[in-house]
Design an enzyme around this catalytic site. Structure first.
Site, PDB file in Angstrom:
ATOM      1  N   MET A 130      59.635 -29.478  15.323  1.00 38.35           N
ATOM      2  CA  MET A 130      59.240 -29.960  14.039  1.00 38.35           C
ATOM      3  C   MET A 130      60.010 -31.696  14.011  1.00 38.35           C
ATOM      4  O   MET A 130      60.672 -31.610  13.108  1.00 38.35           O
ATOM      5  CB  MET A 130      59.854 -29.699  12.702  1.00 38.35           C
ATOM      6  CG  MET A 130      59.498 -28.255  11.912  1.00 38.35           C
ATOM      7  SD  MET A 130      60.256 -27.344  11.091  1.00 38.35           S
ATOM      8  CE  MET A 130      61.484 -27.072  11.462  1.00 38.35           C
ATOM      9  N   PRO A 152       0.737  -1.039   0.288  1.00 38.98           N
ATOM     10  CA  PRO A 152       0.318  -0.381  -0.151  1.00 38.98           C
ATOM     11  C   PRO A 152       1.019   0.873  -0.235  1.00 38.98           C
ATOM     12  O   PRO A 152       1.069   2.262  -0.191  1.00 38.98           O
ATOM     13  CB  PRO A 152      -0.592  -0.228   1.465  1.00 38.98           C
ATOM     14  CG  PRO A 152      -0.415  -1.615   2.106  1.00 38.98           C
ATOM     15  CD  PRO A 152       0.623  -1.902   1.288  1.00 38.98           C
ATOM     16  N   GLU A 153       2.525   1.245   0.422  1.00 38.02           N
ATOM     17  CA  GLU A 153       2.342   2.450   0.816  1.00 38.02           C
ATOM     18  C   GLU A 153       4.104   2.028   0.258  1.00 38.02           C
ATOM     19  O   GLU A 153       4.651   0.713   0.974  1.00 38.02           O
ATOM     20  CB  GLU A 153       2.848   3.438   2.198  1.00 38.02           C
ATOM     21  CG  GLU A 153       1.202   3.689   2.463  1.00 38.02           C
ATOM     22  CD  GLU A 153       1.302   4.371   4.050  1.00 38.02           C
ATOM     23  OE1 GLU A 153       2.315   4.396   4.783  1.00 38.02           O
ATOM     24  OE2 GLU A 153       0.861   4.435   4.163  1.00 38.02           O
ATOM     25  N   PRO A 170      54.310 -18.142  19.870  1.00 40.76           N
ATOM     26  CA  PRO A 170      53.974 -19.307  19.695  1.00 40.76           C
ATOM     27  C   PRO A 170      52.963 -19.113  20.002  1.00 40.76           C
ATOM     28  O   PRO A 170      52.267 -20.077  19.673  1.00 40.76           O
ATOM     29  CB  PRO A 170      53.982 -19.790  21.248  1.00 40.76           C
ATOM     30  CG  PRO A 170      54.431 -17.900  22.801  1.00 40.76           C
ATOM     31  CD  PRO A 170      54.585 -17.758  21.541  1.00 40.76           C
ATOM     32  N   GLY A 181      56.566 -17.602  16.021  1.00 43.35           N
ATOM     33  CA  GLY A 181      57.938 -17.958  17.332  1.00 43.35           C
ATOM     34  C   GLY A 181      58.557 -16.683  16.609  1.00 43.35           C
ATOM     35  O   GLY A 181      58.558 -15.787  16.547  1.00 43.35           O
ATOM     36  N   ASP A 182      60.403 -16.615  16.615  1.00 42.05           N
ATOM     37  CA  ASP A 182      60.635 -15.574  15.768  1.00 42.05           C
ATOM     38  C   ASP A 182      61.308 -15.985  15.099  1.00 42.05           C
ATOM     39  O   ASP A 182      61.023 -16.934  14.374  1.00 42.05           O
ATOM     40  CB  ASP A 182      62.121 -15.708  16.807  1.00 42.05           C
ATOM     41  CG  ASP A 182      63.299 -14.631  16.416  1.00 42.05           C
ATOM     42  OD1 ASP A 182      62.975 -13.281  16.530  1.00 42.05           O
ATOM     43  OD2 ASP A 182      64.109 -14.978  15.406  1.00 42.05           O
ATOM     44  N   ASP A 231      51.359 -17.133   8.147  1.00 41.45           N
ATOM     45  CA  ASP A 231      51.675 -18.340   8.204  1.00 41.45           C
ATOM     46  C   ASP A 231      50.624 -19.002   8.939  1.00 41.45           C
ATOM     47  O   ASP A 231      49.729 -18.948   9.456  1.00 41.45           O
ATOM     48  CB  ASP A 231      53.370 -18.697   8.775  1.00 41.45           C
ATOM     49  CG  ASP A 231      53.868 -18.510   8.208  1.00 41.45           C
ATOM     50  OD1 ASP A 231      53.835 -18.570   6.897  1.00 41.45           O
ATOM     51  OD2 ASP A 231      55.464 -18.603   8.292  1.00 41.45           O
ATOM     52  N   LYS A 276      52.829 -22.577   4.817  1.00 41.99           N
ATOM     53  CA  LYS A 276      53.224 -24.286   4.452  1.00 41.99           C
ATOM     54  C   LYS A 276      51.533 -25.171   4.691  1.00 41.99           C
ATOM     55  O   LYS A 276      51.292 -24.609   5.537  1.00 41.99           O
ATOM     56  CB  LYS A 276      54.185 -24.698   4.508  1.00 41.99           C
ATOM     57  CG  LYS A 276      55.886 -23.573   4.592  1.00 41.99           C
ATOM     58  CD  LYS A 276      55.613 -24.258   2.512  1.00 41.99           C
ATOM     59  CE  LYS A 276      57.314 -23.589   2.619  1.00 41.99           C
ATOM     60  NZ  LYS A 276      56.868 -21.780   2.480  1.00 41.99           N
TER      61      LYS A 276
HETATM   62  C1  SAM Z   1      58.458 -23.883  11.325  1.00 37.55           C
HETATM   63  S1  SAM Z   1      58.969 -24.317  12.905  1.00 37.55           S
HETATM   64  C2  SAM Z   1      58.631 -22.791  13.247  1.00 37.55           C
HETATM   65  C3  SAM Z   1      58.449 -22.196  14.296  1.00 37.55           C
HETATM   66  C4  SAM Z   1      59.775 -21.127  15.305  1.00 37.55           C
HETATM   67  N1  SAM Z   1      59.883 -19.110  14.349  1.00 37.55           N
HETATM   68  C5  SAM Z   1      59.208 -20.490  16.364  1.00 37.55           C
HETATM   69  O1  SAM Z   1      60.701 -19.304  16.390  1.00 37.55           O
HETATM   70  O2  SAM Z   1      59.003 -21.178  17.362  1.00 37.55           O
HETATM   71  C6  SAM Z   1      57.166 -24.614  13.483  1.00 37.55           C
HETATM   72  C7  SAM Z   1      57.767 -25.686  14.370  1.00 37.55           C
HETATM   73  O3  SAM Z   1      57.990 -24.936  15.984  1.00 37.55           O
HETATM   74  C8  SAM Z   1      57.003 -25.468  16.828  1.00 37.55           C
HETATM   75  N2  SAM Z   1      55.920 -24.962  17.116  1.00 37.55           N
HETATM   76  C9  SAM Z   1      55.318 -23.665  16.564  1.00 37.55           C
HETATM   77  N3  SAM Z   1      54.370 -23.079  17.791  1.00 37.55           N
HETATM   78  C10 SAM Z   1      54.619 -24.300  18.443  1.00 37.55           C
HETATM   79  C11 SAM Z   1      53.926 -24.494  19.978  1.00 37.55           C
HETATM   80  N4  SAM Z   1      52.885 -23.184  20.008  1.00 37.55           N
HETATM   81  N5  SAM Z   1      53.854 -24.878  20.793  1.00 37.55           N
HETATM   82  C12 SAM Z   1      54.958 -26.437  20.524  1.00 37.55           C
HETATM   83  N6  SAM Z   1      55.810 -25.942  19.057  1.00 37.55           N
HETATM   84  C13 SAM Z   1      55.935 -25.198  18.653  1.00 37.55           C
HETATM   85  C14 SAM Z   1      56.897 -26.776  16.623  1.00 37.55           C
HETATM   86  O4  SAM Z   1      58.088 -28.002  16.408  1.00 37.55           O
HETATM   87  C15 SAM Z   1      57.072 -26.512  14.762  1.00 37.55           C
HETATM   88  O5  SAM Z   1      56.813 -27.977  13.698  1.00 37.55           O
END
Ligand code: SAM
Length: 446
Positions: free
Chosen positions: A362, A45-46, A206, A282-283, A229, A250
């Site tokens: 790893m 209607p409207e 971590p 991580g680093d 990543d 990866k």
């Molecule tokens: C490709 S490496 C990279 C490491 C990363 N640059 C670092 O400094 O922690 C990935 C690995 O880091 C370890 N990692 C990463 N995060 C983790 C977590 N929260 N607890 C235990 N291990 C971890 C595992 O061994 C994993 O396979």
């Protein structure tokens, strides 16, 4: 729970659609229908001015069931009472009805949509939580690449070639991924340099956002583009509200974005004047290929910085209460990757069987081979060991035991997807006892 819905994309161009209702609810749907070329008739209607402008025809009166005759779709965007009448009339005509904000009276639901050229991603909550669908839409919009339309064109061209060449289905996806990688592999001419472009190679720690450095958070807040990543916690991407976020991690056993393509994306972003964050778990310089990226950036003349992160090599043991050094017990520690025995083997062989802590990233899958290797090099069967999964996450899991049991250390199936770190050495006996200030701590080391 109701039966699942079938997601379907329908062609409405040139087809009659009836929208019942002329207010704000109808306005959005009429606009959407007009955009896809439907022939929209509005019955109400409207009728608001903007609804009338977007519609093909307007019938200014109350709804009659015959209004739906000949339509391909009905939209009920009126009061619940009228919507009910529209639903009943549609049902009688075997016509699907979309009821705006009235899921009870609907048989077809629109979706939150993200479009890039011909690529369309639709998100539905079955009409139950449209606001959530909206949030999901924004999140997906943020992570989808801008140039997805171009990817569709490439995929279409490849598909033609595969059909002609009778390429088996199983090999098509990896082939397409290689082609997509090649788009960023330097085949493109370098874009003209825009000022202000900069790359930050950032360590995300971590996982727990609370363990991110303040500088990392600042870089994310200012970022235009984030390449992240697989192990980076998606929560962290919320800290980059302005950025287009792109997953380049990866993927175990599956093709992924190549290292070369990642480097090209970093360089391209910076040359376009973007603040680019390369976010790694991580680093960035600990088994993170950050060194390669830094070299590629330096070679390309792109300004960059490194923002160190808390490596899981330190954080995982620390969070489990394991000090990697401990006066009189471990005078140092070594960090290796358990990825390839040929690489870590000689390093591990060079370590003394006592007085040092071995941290393995790893290495979860290789834990039996690693334990055998250490035993063969004189490490005692009773050397304490720890397996630390998902450190800093709510799902975190810790196993401790003697080196002789490390190879068989059980992993709960629901935690098998978590990244893991191994620790071997007397300090592993302190797991949880140390950070819980447990009296057993000194006894365990005795
Ligand atoms: C490709 S490496 C990279 C490491 C990363 N640059 C670092 O400094 O922690 C990935 C690995 O880091 C370890 N990692 C990463 N995060 C983790 C977590 N929260 N607890 C235990 N291990 C971890 C595992 O061994 C994993 O396979």
């Amino acid at each position: 729970m109701s039966a699942p819905l079938l997601p379907l994309f329908v062609k409405l161009a040139g087809r009659p659609v009836v929208v019942v209702g002329g207010g704000a609810m109808a306005a959005l749907r009429v606009r959407q229908l007009a955009e896809v070329g439907a022939r929209v008739t509005v019955v109400a209607p409207e009728v608001r001015e903007e609804v009338a402008r977007a519609a093909g025809a307007v019938v200014r009166r109350g709804f009659l069931p015959e209004d739906l005759d000949g339509a391909w779709l009905a939209v009920a965007a009126a009061t619940p009472e009228v919507n009910r009448a529209v639903a009943a009339a549609a049902e009688a005509r075997r016509l699907l009805v979309n009821a705006v904000d009235d899921p009870e009276h609907a048989s077809a639901y629109t979706a939150g949509v993200v479009r890039r050229g011909e690529a369309t991603v639709a998100i539905s909550t079955g009409g139950r939580a449209p606001a959530l669908a909206g949030l999901l839409r924004e999140a997906i919009d943020a992570v989808l690449p801008r140039e997805l339309g171009r990817w569709v064109e490439l995929g279409e061209a490849e598909r033609g070639a595969w059909k002609r060449g009778k390429v088996p289905l199983a090999t098509r996806r990896p082939m397409l991924l290689r082609k997509l990688n090649a788009l960023y592999d330097g085949a493109e001419p370098a874009p003209a340099r825009a000022p202000g472009g900069f790359v930050s190679l950032v360590g995300a720690g971590p996982g727990d956002p609370g363990l991110l450095t303040r500088r990392a958070a600042e870089r994310l807040a200012a970022a235009d583009l984030v390449l992240y990543d697989a192990l980076v916690d998606a929560e962290l991407l919320r800290l980059a509200p302005r950025a287009h976020c792109f997953h380049v991690g990866k993927r175990a056993g599956r093709p992924s974005v190549s290292q070369r393509a990642i480097e090209r994306l970093l360089i391209r972003g910076a040359r376009r004047g973007q603040r680019v964050v390369r976010l790694k778990c991580g680093d960035p310089f600990v088994f993170g290929r950050g060194g390669e990226e830094a070299l590629a950036l330096a070679q390309a003349g792109v300004p960059f910085e490194v923002v160190p992160g808390l490596s899981s090599a330190l954080a995982a043991p620390a969070l489990a209460g394991i000090p990697v050094t401990h006066r009189g017990v471990a005078a140092g520690f070594a960090v290796v990757s358990g990825h390839a025995e040929a690489t870590y083997g000689p390093l591990v062989d060079a370590l003394p069987p006592t007085g040092v802590t071995l941290v393995v990233l790893m290495g979860v899958a290789a834990r039996a081979a690693l334990a055998d290797r250490l035993r063969a090099r004189g490490w005692s069967a009773s050397t304490p060991a720890a397996l630390l999964l998902g450190a800093s996450s709510a799902e975190g899991f810790t196993w401790t035991g003697p080196l002789s049991a490390l190879g068989e250390a059980p992993i709960p199936p629901e935690r098998a997807h978590l990244p893991g770190t191994l620790v071997v050495g007397a300090v592993a006996a302190l797991a949880s006892a140390a950070h819980a200030d447990h009296p057993a701590a000194s006894a365990r080391l005795a």
